[in-house]
Design an enzyme around this catalytic site. Sequence first.
Site, mmCIF file in Angstrom:
data_model
loop_
_atom_site.group_PDB
_atom_site.id
_atom_site.type_symbol
_atom_site.label_atom_id
_atom_site.label_comp_id
_atom_site.label_asym_id
_atom_site.label_seq_id
_atom_site.Cartn_x
_atom_site.Cartn_y
_atom_site.Cartn_z
ATOM 1 C CG HIS A 176 -2.264 0.596 0.972
ATOM 2 N ND1 HIS A 176 -2.405 1.873 0.482
ATOM 3 C CD2 HIS A 176 -3.515 0.119 1.147
ATOM 4 C CE1 HIS A 176 -3.690 2.150 0.389
ATOM 5 N NE2 HIS A 176 -4.390 1.096 0.771
ATOM 6 C CD GLU A 313 -3.944 -0.100 -2.934
ATOM 7 O OE1 GLU A 313 -4.502 -0.977 -2.257
ATOM 8 O OE2 GLU A 313 -4.454 1.008 -3.129
HETATM 9 C C1 BGC Z 1 -8.864 0.940 -0.862
HETATM 10 C C2 BGC Z 1 -9.564 2.184 -0.366
HETATM 11 C C3 BGC Z 1 -9.272 2.333 1.094
HETATM 12 C C4 BGC Z 1 -7.782 2.400 1.295
HETATM 13 C C5 BGC Z 1 -7.477 2.397 2.784
HETATM 14 C C6 BGC Z 1 -7.401 1.137 -0.682
HETATM 15 O O1 BGC Z 1 -6.723 0.003 -1.130
HETATM 16 O O2 BGC Z 1 -9.153 0.680 -2.223
HETATM 17 O O3 BGC Z 1 -10.950 2.093 -0.571
HETATM 18 O O4 BGC Z 1 -9.886 3.478 1.627
HETATM 19 O O5 BGC Z 1 -7.149 1.297 0.695
HETATM 20 O O6 BGC Z 1 -6.204 2.825 3.034
#
Ligand code: BGC
Length: 348
Positions: A176, A313
């Site tokens: 992330h 991601e």
């Molecule tokens: C999701 C988002 C979410 C975020 C949280 C992303 O991967 O698609 O909807 O709010 O992660 O950090």
Amino acid sequence: MKVSKRKFGEEGATLFIIENDNGYVLEATDFGARIVRLLVPTKSGELKNISLGFESEEEYRRQDTYFGATIGRVAGRLAKGQFKMGDQQQQFVANDGNNTLHGGPASFEEQRWETEIVQAENEIQLVFTHRSPDGTNGFAGNLDAQVIYAFNNQNEWRIDYQAETDKTTLYNPTNHVYFNLSGDLSQTVADHELFVNSEKFAVIDEESLPTGELRPVEGTPFEFNLTEGNKVGQGFAAEYHQTQLVGGYDHPFVLKEPSLEKLQAELKDQTSGISVKLYTDSPAVVIYTTNIGDGQLDMFGQTVSQHGGITLETQYLPDAINHQGFGSIILEPNQTFKGTTIFKLAND
Ligand code: BGC
């Protein structure tokens, strides 16, 4: 190349710092097997941080534990936290309304991963390992997950995923990382240029769950597969339901030809001259443009703005198990999960 480490807050986490021969720096922590900062040297000799993160484990816990983290067991949302395997209904712990987001509460992103530093021939590696016990958030099987961060003199940050289980289970990890290539976390990424080698994106509903429709990007604000010059901000103010729904992008893009040799995506900031090229063998990339409003997060003494970062991601499509044609994320006891993603940094 050199590597060092230091304390990362008062809870026992460690920060690992790898510097390559070009002066690029990768900082990662065992708390969440997470990228913290990516520092790129500029022509003026200044180092610019292009990755959103916080200064200690405590700051992540206080503000947001997903930033830069390894995500698992299953990235994205599982509808109603449910999955039917054979005639057995499995129920996972919900943490996003009725749905299970990023593996449910306190998943990979909140674990202290075992870490080993390996000095390989052309790179330095951080080898992170974590055993997720049978039944974690409702997921079957003891899952032994390994995530390697490698950094080299080609300015490449490579992530190698590997995992094994002792019962049939689901596995769909990602990373992330949030980028802001201006080096100024109070700027938006609206003017960053984006290329994604994708002809289709997954349509989502009000709960940000895929509906199952894979829609051609052509003629939509999701068209980033043209050669050059598409701005990330092209969808922010567009009269288009899918971007209006989330106030930007929070969507999976299906990669046309996933490969570690062929460019899958590229993000570029013309002002700083910094770019990131993405290579991956994952079938999709979820692009999330930090649709959080202004003034929600403070990092490194700066306040992050609405659209202050963009994620790339790499993963299988979210909620794959509940949709035909989304691919399989089932991991069997006799299999080894493997996946690789490379982010290549440059500053021209
Ligand atoms: C999701 C988002 C979410 C975020 C949280 C992303 O991967 O698609 O909807 O709010 O992660 O950090």
